[in-house]
Scaffold this active site. Structure first.
Site, PDB file in Angstrom:
ATOM      1  N   ASN A  93       0.803  -1.230   0.000  1.00  0.00           N
ATOM      2  CA  ASN A  93       0.000   0.000   0.000  1.00  0.00           C
ATOM      3  C   ASN A  93       0.836   1.281   0.000  1.00  0.00           C
ATOM      4  O   ASN A  93       0.376   2.308  -0.489  1.00  0.00           O
ATOM      5  CB  ASN A  93      -0.917  -0.030   1.236  1.00  0.00           C
ATOM      6  N   TYR A 157       3.328   9.601 -11.634  1.00  0.00           N
ATOM      7  CA  TYR A 157       2.459   8.835 -10.720  1.00  0.00           C
ATOM      8  C   TYR A 157       1.578   7.877 -11.533  1.00  0.00           C
ATOM      9  O   TYR A 157       1.447   6.699 -11.195  1.00  0.00           O
ATOM     10  CB  TYR A 157       1.601   9.809  -9.907  1.00  0.00           C
ATOM     11  N   LYS A 161       1.351   3.757 -11.368  1.00  0.00           N
ATOM     12  CA  LYS A 161       0.150   2.986 -11.014  1.00  0.00           C
ATOM     13  C   LYS A 161      -0.312   2.089 -12.181  1.00  0.00           C
ATOM     14  O   LYS A 161      -0.861   1.005 -11.941  1.00  0.00           O
ATOM     15  CB  LYS A 161      -0.973   3.924 -10.542  1.00  0.00           C
TER      16      LYS A 161
HETATM   17  P1  NAD Z   1      -0.201   8.511   3.100  1.00  0.00           P
HETATM   18  O1  NAD Z   1       0.764   9.521   2.588  1.00  0.00           O
HETATM   19  O2  NAD Z   1      -1.222   8.938   4.117  1.00  0.00           O
HETATM   20  O3  NAD Z   1       0.623   7.258   3.685  1.00  0.00           O
HETATM   21  C1  NAD Z   1       1.690   6.747   2.956  1.00  0.00           C
HETATM   22  C2  NAD Z   1       2.354   5.623   3.731  1.00  0.00           C
HETATM   23  O4  NAD Z   1       3.422   5.126   2.911  1.00  0.00           O
HETATM   24  C3  NAD Z   1       2.972   6.071   5.045  1.00  0.00           C
HETATM   25  O5  NAD Z   1       2.771   5.069   6.024  1.00  0.00           O
HETATM   26  C4  NAD Z   1       4.461   6.180   4.712  1.00  0.00           C
HETATM   27  O6  NAD Z   1       5.307   5.898   5.828  1.00  0.00           O
HETATM   28  C5  NAD Z   1       4.620   5.096   3.655  1.00  0.00           C
HETATM   29  N1  NAD Z   1       5.770   5.370   2.778  1.00  0.00           N
HETATM   30  C6  NAD Z   1       5.913   6.383   1.886  1.00  0.00           C
HETATM   31  N2  NAD Z   1       7.144   6.311   1.305  1.00  0.00           N
HETATM   32  C7  NAD Z   1       7.762   5.232   1.838  1.00  0.00           C
HETATM   33  C8  NAD Z   1       9.051   4.629   1.666  1.00  0.00           C
HETATM   34  N3  NAD Z   1       9.975   5.145   0.830  1.00  0.00           N
HETATM   35  N4  NAD Z   1       9.360   3.546   2.402  1.00  0.00           N
HETATM   36  C9  NAD Z   1       8.466   3.019   3.267  1.00  0.00           C
HETATM   37  N5  NAD Z   1       7.241   3.524   3.468  1.00  0.00           N
HETATM   38  C10 NAD Z   1       6.891   4.623   2.770  1.00  0.00           C
HETATM   39  O7  NAD Z   1      -0.886   7.861   1.822  1.00  0.00           O
HETATM   40  P2  NAD Z   1      -2.375   7.379   1.475  1.00  0.00           P
HETATM   41  O8  NAD Z   1      -3.125   8.538   0.944  1.00  0.00           O
HETATM   42  O9  NAD Z   1      -2.943   6.571   2.580  1.00  0.00           O
HETATM   43  O10 NAD Z   1      -2.051   6.447   0.221  1.00  0.00           O
HETATM   44  C11 NAD Z   1      -1.791   5.062   0.354  1.00  0.00           C
HETATM   45  C12 NAD Z   1      -1.790   4.464  -1.025  1.00  0.00           C
HETATM   46  O11 NAD Z   1      -3.015   4.761  -1.680  1.00  0.00           O
HETATM   47  C13 NAD Z   1      -0.693   4.992  -1.949  1.00  0.00           C
HETATM   48  O12 NAD Z   1      -0.172   3.924  -2.712  1.00  0.00           O
HETATM   49  C14 NAD Z   1      -1.418   5.988  -2.832  1.00  0.00           C
HETATM   50  O13 NAD Z   1      -0.790   6.142  -4.092  1.00  0.00           O
HETATM   51  C15 NAD Z   1      -2.776   5.322  -2.950  1.00  0.00           C
HETATM   52  N6  NAD Z   1      -3.874   6.229  -3.296  1.00  0.00           N
HETATM   53  C16 NAD Z   1      -4.244   7.237  -2.465  1.00  0.00           C
HETATM   54  C17 NAD Z   1      -5.302   8.055  -2.824  1.00  0.00           C
HETATM   55  C18 NAD Z   1      -5.777   9.174  -1.941  1.00  0.00           C
HETATM   56  O14 NAD Z   1      -6.679   9.909  -2.358  1.00  0.00           O
HETATM   57  N7  NAD Z   1      -5.229   9.356  -0.756  1.00  0.00           N
HETATM   58  C19 NAD Z   1      -5.963   7.859  -4.030  1.00  0.00           C
HETATM   59  C20 NAD Z   1      -5.556   6.822  -4.861  1.00  0.00           C
HETATM   60  C21 NAD Z   1      -4.515   6.002  -4.468  1.00  0.00           C
END
Ligand code: NAD
Length: 250
Positions: A93, A157, A161
């Site tokens: 994730n 990005y 994906k």
């Molecule tokens: P967030 O930024 O709240 O959390 C990201 C997490 O990833 C954190 O726990 C962070 O520690 C970890 N992380 C980031 N870089 C890292 C690295 N180099 N090594 C280890 N850990 C790392 O993100 P979110 O919004 O919860 O998103 C989670 C996933 O969902 C992502 O893959 C994101 O692309 C995807 N996503 C999010 C959304 C949205 O609207 N928030 C929409 C579509 C997809």
């Protein structure tokens, strides 16, 4: 409980979507490795989870990992194996995002996006599959609606994906014979820290208007789809990308 006795490793579970998935998996009886880029954030997330839900002391393991570093990924997986002896569920994730036009993007921007979102995911999966091959299991990758439809000023990005979707389908074919199912969730707009850091109030309102369900998801709204894919109820489901986006992309 749907995940009683199961062991789950969830990257990026210190906050946002991963945290909500971890919380639901714990409620359903799984043991969960809570992983984030810093160990102290993982410890803090576990303290928060303990305030919110009932957890057995041995049900959680905090891990700091740098997904850009192969050794760090191997150590993460070994810690889980040392504690619980197996991994039944892997949720890839963790991810980063960026909003830059093609011409504003430099080589480092492209490299970093792929190092975390694609190569980090591939390396984590490779290390976990070494063990999961013996037991079978479920791998769930977090994709994005941008990985279905693309996004303006999100070319790297989006590329990452779309790669996640390709990995999902390829590994579903490759790992099916080991009874390892590989699927992805493609969220729409979710009110996480990642999103709040980037989206203005005006953009948020516009996105809500474009969404048939007329709201923005909270991380917990995503968790049920991950639970389905992790559970036995999805035992004939592999190679799919489930959109959980309020109907935004169709
Ligand atoms: P967030 O930024 O709240 O959390 C990201 C997490 O990833 C954190 O726990 C962070 O520690 C970890 N992380 C980031 N870089 C890292 C690295 N180099 N090594 C280890 N850990 C790392 O993100 P979110 O919004 O919860 O998103 C989670 C996933 O969902 C992502 O893959 C994101 O692309 C995807 N996503 C999010 C959304 C949205 O609207 N928030 C929409 C579509 C997809």
């Amino acid at each position: 409980m749907k995940l009683e006795g199961k062991v789950a490793l969830i990257t990026g579970s210190t906050r946002g979507i991963g945290y909500a998935v971890a919380s639901l998996f714990l409620k359903e009886g799984a043991n969960v490795a809570i992983c984030g880029s810093k160990e102290e954030n993982a410890i803090h997330a576990i303290e928060k989870l303990k305030e919110e839900i009932k957890i057995e002391e041995n049900q959680v393991l905090p891990i700091g990992v740098n997904l850009k570093d192969t050794q760090s990924i191997q150590t993460m997986v070994e810690k889980v194996i040392q504690k619980w002896g197996k991994i039944d569920i892997l949720v890839n994730n963790a991810g980063i995002t960026s909003e830059k036009s093609l011409l504003d993007s430099n080589d480092e921007d492209f490299d970093e996006m792929f190092e975390v979102n694609v190569f980090g995911l591939l390396k984590t999966t490779r290390e976990v599959v070494k063990y999961m091959k013996k037991t079978g299991g479920s791998i769930i990758n977090t994709s994005s609606m941008v990985g279905i439809n693309g996004g303006r000023n999100q070319v790297s990005y989006a590329a990452s994906k779309f790669a996640v979707n390709g990995i999902t389908k390829s590994l579903a074919k490759e790992l099916g014979p080991y009874q390892i199912r590989v699927n992805a969730i493609a969220p729409g707009v979710v009110g996480t820290d990642m999103m709040k850091e980037r989206v203005t109030e005006e953009m948020k309102q516009r996105l809500i208007q474009m969404t048939p369900l007329k709201k923005m998801a909270e991380p917990k709204d995503l968790a049920g789809a991950y639970l389905y894919l992790a559970s036995e109820e999805a035992n004939f489901t592999t190679g799919t990308i489930i959109q959980v986006d309020g109907g935004l992309v169709m």
